[in-house]
Motif scaffolding. Structure first.
Motif, PDB file in Angstrom:
ATOM      1  N   LYS A 292       7.065  -1.315  -1.912  1.00 35.33           N
ATOM      2  CA  LYS A 292       6.561  -0.824  -3.204  1.00 35.33           C
ATOM      3  C   LYS A 292       5.754   0.466  -3.043  1.00 35.33           C
ATOM      4  CE  LYS A 292       4.198  -4.510  -4.221  1.00 35.33           C
ATOM      5  NZ  LYS A 292       4.334  -5.135  -2.897  1.00 35.33           N
ATOM      6  N   THR A 293       4.866   0.502  -2.046  1.00 31.00           N
ATOM      7  CA  THR A 293       4.056   1.707  -1.833  1.00 31.00           C
ATOM      8  C   THR A 293       4.938   2.874  -1.409  1.00 31.00           C
ATOM      9  OG1 THR A 293       2.076   0.439  -1.257  1.00 31.00           O
ATOM     10  CG2 THR A 293       2.179   2.697  -0.453  1.00 31.00           C
ATOM     11  N   THR A 294       5.942   2.617  -0.596  1.00 30.72           N
ATOM     12  CA  THR A 294       6.896   3.665  -0.203  1.00 30.72           C
ATOM     13  C   THR A 294       7.601   4.221  -1.433  1.00 30.72           C
ATOM     14  OG1 THR A 294       7.259   2.583   1.934  1.00 30.72           O
ATOM     15  CG2 THR A 294       8.912   4.178   1.222  1.00 30.72           C
ATOM     16  N   LEU A 295       7.963   3.348  -2.354  1.00 34.98           N
ATOM     17  CA  LEU A 295       8.602   3.771  -3.600  1.00 34.98           C
ATOM     18  C   LEU A 295       7.708   4.770  -4.347  1.00 34.98           C
ATOM     19  CD1 LEU A 295      10.792   3.299  -5.901  1.00 34.98           C
ATOM     20  CD2 LEU A 295       9.201   1.590  -6.793  1.00 34.98           C
ATOM     21  N   LEU A 296       6.417   4.443  -4.466  1.00 32.92           N
ATOM     22  CA  LEU A 296       5.491   5.345  -5.161  1.00 32.92           C
ATOM     23  C   LEU A 296       5.370   6.678  -4.445  1.00 32.92           C
ATOM     24  CD1 LEU A 296       2.507   3.070  -6.289  1.00 32.92           C
ATOM     25  CD2 LEU A 296       4.642   3.575  -7.468  1.00 32.92           C
ATOM     26  N   ASN A 297       5.272   6.638  -3.116  1.00 33.57           N
ATOM     27  CA  ASN A 297       5.109   7.868  -2.336  1.00 33.57           C
ATOM     28  C   ASN A 297       6.343   8.770  -2.420  1.00 33.57           C
ATOM     29  OD1 ASN A 297       2.504   7.262  -1.505  1.00 33.57           O
ATOM     30  ND2 ASN A 297       3.192   6.152   0.297  1.00 33.57           N
TER      31      ASN A 297
END
Length: 518
Positions: A292-297
């Motif tokens: 999920k955090t990778t998606l945001l980044n």
């Protein structure tokens, strides 16, 4: 208070009074005994892990207190089996998910065979399923080993039913100390408007607001029985006010996006498709380590995908220069709000971002005043950003990114580590920003918060976003990624996803006059 019970972590300052452990002054007990008998699990899983291998982490504490190698092997083997971590016994600790890391921290403490276990918000970094599993393990330790457990926790849904006593602290004092089933009434007697009423578990909060007489149910199972027995359900579906329809203007679009950190590593994102419309609030849920955090980044331009296209405001992301993207368009708030601050005083930090934006001294002062007033933290302007509470820190960090005058805000776990009252304030802030035309996309483990603020919710699974739907449809179709209110009411009412939904339906239907045996 918790750190005072673990001498190695006792903060500097003036200490009066006595702390007794097994009838003896804690300061008189030798370090070896304290290390082995009083265990402490920290809030952040990564802050406690000190070795590179799982097996070594389990053995580390025993090695440091001089336990013989044969005894270490026996204890480590037993504990690995008890916790079910023998399948990843030889893994590197950096390869573990957040839930696995926290379970490892707990196991590495329990291998010392402590009499007392202290935990500081141990589930704040975990997804709902990992959190429930962790709490279940604590219940098992308490039940099967008789270990005394003292835990600080903001999310009371899972811990209330297993607690023997609940202590409420206010302004540095313990003001309530009683059984969980009594706390709701006692809190109302102590202060009918106390903000901690919002922190009560959903089941307790619902029946408290319905003025249910007697001990409150603590679990969903108990709550279901009370709901069926005491409240009618002729009206099963709550009529909702339809949102004002507006033209859908696409502001973010991800088309078949693929990403991996290195060429030989597996994909983290695989064919992600996502359309976000102007003025929406979208919440993305999912397990620890799912990406999920990778998606945001990737969406924020911090990482570049190796395949696919991302459009921000009708322009291909890779065509933006950084200054163009992050000034007046897109702002990102990372998981740890402390990483946003670079100065020792909030005022100076805000001045710095004002200079980046090219504001004059007068404009900086004016905009800073407006932002802090909007967030309700004007009194913190001359404080060190690290010397405020988690909720205040989160609001100050949001204030700083609002000075960038963005049209889109991306938030990574914005409710992590903050109390229930601060979550409600954050909810009001996000809804106010939305009303001003801002688009907000957030990743969160906080299902209850997502249900309150979102226009659409999605689940990130198997490297892509699935089931992106409006909250009522999304949560009523899920069994685990759903709210406590929906778990409680789903077989009695049709579309209740928040505690207020359940309370409203109960009041509309009315109480049963004759209680039938179930």
């Amino acid at each position: 208070m918790l750190k005072l019970l673990k001498q190695e972590l006792t903060p500097h300052g003036d200490l009066e009074g006595t702390i007794l452990y097994c009838g003896r002054n804690l300061s008189d007990i030798d370090r070896h005994t304290q290390a082995s008998e009083i265990g402490y699990v920290m809030q952040h899983p990564d802050h406690q892990i000190v070795t590179d291998k799982v097996w070594h982490e389990l053995a580390f504490g025993l090695e440091n207190i001089g336990v013989e190698s044969t005894e270490i092997r026996r204890r480590v083997g037993e504990m690995a089996n008890f916790f079910g971590i023998h399948h990843w016994f030889h893994k590197e600790t950096e390869q573990l998910s957040g839930g696995q890391k926290q379970l490892l921290n707990l196991a590495s403490i329990m291998v010392m065979q402590p009499k007392v276990l202290l935990l500081d918000e141990p589930t704040s970094q975990l997804d709902p399923i990992a959190s429930a599993e962790f709490i279940h393990m604590l219940e098992k330790i308490n039940r099967d080993l008789g270990t005394t457990i003292i835990m600080i926790e903001h999310d009371l849904e899972e811990v209330f039913p297993i607690a023997d006593r609940v202590l409420l602290m206010d302004a540095g004092q313990i003001v309530l100390n009683d059984a969980p089933s009594h706390i709701g009434n006692l809190l109302h007697m102590y202060d009918p408007n106390h903000p901690m009423k919002e922190a009560l578990p959903t089941v307790v909060k619902i029946f408290h607001q319905l003025h249910f007489e007697g001990d409150y149910p603590l679990t969903v199972r108990e709550g279901k029985v009370v709901l069926r027995k005491h409240y009618k359900n002729g009206l099963k579906t709550l009529k909702r006010n339809e949102k004002t329809k507006r033209e859908k203007e696409l502001i973010i679009s991800m088309k078949d996006v693929w990403f991996r950190y290195e060429k030989d590593l597996p994909d983290i994102l695989a064919g992600v498709e996502l359309d976000v419309y102007k003025g929406e609030i979208i919440s993305v849920l999912g397990g620890n380590g799912s990406g999920k955090t990778t998606l945001l980044n990737v969406m924020a331009g911090l990482y570049r995908p190796y395949h696919g296209k991302i459009f921000i405001a009708d322009t291909l992301l890779k065509k933006y220069k950084q200054k163009e993207l992050y000034k007046n368009l897109l702002a990102v708030l990372p998981q740890d709000p402390q990483t946003v601050f670079i100065k020792s005083i909030v005022r100076e930090d805000y001045k710095e971002i004002g200079k980046v934006m090219g504001y004059s001294e007068g404009e900086i002062e004016e905009k800073t005043t407006q932002v802090l007033k909007k967030l309700g933290v004007s009194h913190l302007i001359d404080r060190h950003p690290y010397d405020v509470s988690g909720g205040e820190q989160q609001k100050l960090a949001i204030g700083k990114i609002l000075l960038l005058d963005p049209k889109i805000i991306i938030l990574d776990e914005p409710t992590k580590g903050i109390d229930a009252f601060s979550k409600l304030l954050l909810k009001d802030i996000l809804l106010q920003l939305q009303a001003e035309g801002m688009t907000i996309l957030l990743v969160t483990h906080d299902i209850e918060f997502a249900a309150l603020v979102s226009d659409r919710c999605g689940l990130f699974f198997d490297r892509e976003i699935i089931a992106l739907e409006e909250p009522t449809s999304f949560f009523t179709k899920n069994n685990f990624y759903t709210t406590m209110a929906n778990r409680l009411s789903r077989h009695h009412y049709n579309n209740a996803i928040t505690s207020n939904d359940v309370i409203q339906l109960c009041r509309l239907n009315g109480e049963r006059k004759v209680y039938e045996k179930l």
